[in-house]
Design a protein around this motif. Structure first.
Motif, PDB file in Angstrom:
ATOM      1  N   LEU A   3       0.764  -1.291   0.061  1.00  0.00           N
ATOM      2  CA  LEU A   3       0.008   0.122  -0.052  1.00  0.00           C
ATOM      3  C   LEU A   3       0.987   1.041   0.018  1.00  0.00           C
ATOM      4  CD1 LEU A   3      -2.663  -1.009   2.537  1.00  0.00           C
ATOM      5  CD2 LEU A   3      -3.293  -0.684   0.171  1.00  0.00           C
ATOM      6  N   PRO A   4       1.339   1.816  -1.310  1.00  0.00           N
ATOM      7  CA  PRO A   4       2.203   2.749  -1.213  1.00  0.00           C
ATOM      8  C   PRO A   4       1.629   4.121  -0.476  1.00  0.00           C
ATOM      9  CG  PRO A   4       1.987   1.869  -3.327  1.00  0.00           C
ATOM     10  CD  PRO A   4       0.979   1.249  -2.407  1.00  0.00           C
ATOM     11  N   GLY A   5       2.531   4.768   0.349  1.00  0.00           N
ATOM     12  CA  GLY A   5       1.976   5.852   1.134  1.00  0.00           C
ATOM     13  C   GLY A   5       1.649   5.380   2.477  1.00  0.00           C
ATOM     14  N   SER A   6       1.262   4.055   2.692  1.00  0.00           N
ATOM     15  CA  SER A   6       0.883   3.806   4.109  1.00  0.00           C
ATOM     16  C   SER A   6       1.810   3.972   5.107  1.00  0.00           C
ATOM     17  CB  SER A   6       0.170   2.456   4.077  1.00  0.00           C
ATOM     18  OG  SER A   6       1.448   1.481   3.639  1.00  0.00           O
ATOM     19  N   HIS A   7       3.012   4.154   5.036  1.00  0.00           N
ATOM     20  CA  HIS A   7       4.070   4.180   5.781  1.00  0.00           C
ATOM     21  C   HIS A   7       4.076   5.575   6.486  1.00  0.00           C
ATOM     22  CE1 HIS A   7       5.765   6.098   2.431  1.00  0.00           C
ATOM     23  NE2 HIS A   7       6.799   6.641   3.127  1.00  0.00           N
ATOM     24  N   LYS A   8       3.272   6.762   6.081  1.00  0.00           N
ATOM     25  CA  LYS A   8       3.081   8.013   6.450  1.00  0.00           C
ATOM     26  C   LYS A   8       1.766   8.089   7.529  1.00  0.00           C
ATOM     27  CE  LYS A   8       5.340   9.899   2.551  1.00  0.00           C
ATOM     28  NZ  LYS A   8       5.169  10.873   1.434  1.00  0.00           N
ATOM     29  N   CYS A   9       1.130   7.003   7.669  1.00  0.00           N
ATOM     30  CA  CYS A   9      -0.099   6.790   8.427  1.00  0.00           C
ATOM     31  C   CYS A   9      -0.052   6.695   9.906  1.00  0.00           C
ATOM     32  CB  CYS A   9      -1.201   5.785   7.764  1.00  0.00           C
ATOM     33  SG  CYS A   9      -1.385   6.053   5.988  1.00  0.00           S
ATOM     34  N   GLY A  10       1.230   6.999  10.370  1.00  0.00           N
ATOM     35  CA  GLY A  10       1.568   6.757  12.012  1.00  0.00           C
ATOM     36  C   GLY A  10       1.507   5.189  12.542  1.00  0.00           C
ATOM     37  N   ARG A  11       1.798   5.085  13.560  1.00  0.00           N
ATOM     38  CA  ARG A  11       1.931   3.727  13.986  1.00  0.00           C
ATOM     39  C   ARG A  11       0.660   2.989  14.225  1.00  0.00           C
ATOM     40  NH1 ARG A  11       3.804  -0.284  16.743  1.00  0.00           N
ATOM     41  NH2 ARG A  11       3.760  -0.790  19.003  1.00  0.00           N
ATOM     42  N   ILE A  12       0.745   1.698  13.683  1.00  0.00           N
ATOM     43  CA  ILE A  12      -0.341   0.670  13.445  1.00  0.00           C
ATOM     44  C   ILE A  12      -0.168  -0.539  14.346  1.00  0.00           C
ATOM     45  CG2 ILE A  12      -1.606  -0.686  11.931  1.00  0.00           C
ATOM     46  CD1 ILE A  12      -1.205   1.174   9.779  1.00  0.00           C
ATOM     47  N   GLU A  13      -0.879  -0.760  15.281  1.00  0.00           N
ATOM     48  CA  GLU A  13      -0.981  -1.903  16.292  1.00  0.00           C
ATOM     49  C   GLU A  13      -0.682  -3.075  15.372  1.00  0.00           C
ATOM     50  OE1 GLU A  13      -0.160  -2.292  19.428  1.00  0.00           O
ATOM     51  OE2 GLU A  13       0.078  -0.095  19.486  1.00  0.00           O
ATOM     52  N   HIS A  14      -0.074  -3.959  15.823  1.00  0.00           N
ATOM     53  CA  HIS A  14      -0.036  -5.449  15.303  1.00  0.00           C
ATOM     54  C   HIS A  14      -0.890  -6.298  16.148  1.00  0.00           C
ATOM     55  CE1 HIS A  14       2.263  -3.687  12.401  1.00  0.00           C
ATOM     56  NE2 HIS A  14       2.389  -4.883  11.611  1.00  0.00           N
ATOM     57  N   VAL A  15      -1.535  -7.313  15.712  1.00  0.00           N
ATOM     58  CA  VAL A  15      -2.316  -8.230  16.471  1.00  0.00           C
ATOM     59  C   VAL A  15      -1.981  -9.690  15.950  1.00  0.00           C
ATOM     60  CG1 VAL A  15      -4.185  -6.538  17.500  1.00  0.00           C
ATOM     61  CG2 VAL A  15      -4.542  -7.907  15.176  1.00  0.00           C
TER      62      VAL A  15
END
Length: 113
Positions: A13-25
């Motif tokens: 998902l290009p650009g998704s690295h700029k969406c802040g921290r995403i929790e992993h489950v």
């Protein structure tokens, strides 16, 4: 896109690295990004499919949302994860990450000896 025995797909998902921290489950038997966040991010960043051949390498930002198609080749698929830390960000407590150790620069000739 179809996979054959010698190719596989990497999906990003290009650009998704700029969406802040995403929790992993826990998802099935492994860790994965929170799917509610992923679905929302997909509304803003379309999927991109990258077809790869044996021996190809892909480098991307560590926070980029990504996944791979199944490995149907019968051969291993290797992943190399590298993480770098500044010398002044030495861990306070002992844990699985080693403390900073200064590298000693040596001459080329000493490497060859």
């Amino acid at each position: 896109m179809n996979n054959n025995e010698n190719t596989f797909l990497r999906i990003v998902l290009p650009g998704s690295h700029k969406c802040g921290r995403i929790e992993h489950v826990k998802i099935a038997a492994q860790q994965g990004a929170d799917m509610n966040r992923v679905e929302e991010i997909r509304k803003h960043f379309p999927l991109e499919y990258i077809k790869m051949e044996p021996g190809d390498a892909l480098f991307f930002h560590c926070n980029l949302l990504h996944c791979s198609s199944a490995n149907t080749s019968g051969k291993r698929r290797w992943a190399l994860l590298c993480a770098y830390n500044r010398a002044d960000n030495d861990p306070i407590w002992d844990h699985h990450n080693p403390h900073y150790t200064k590298l000693e620069k040596v001459s080329y000739s000493s490497i060859m000896e």
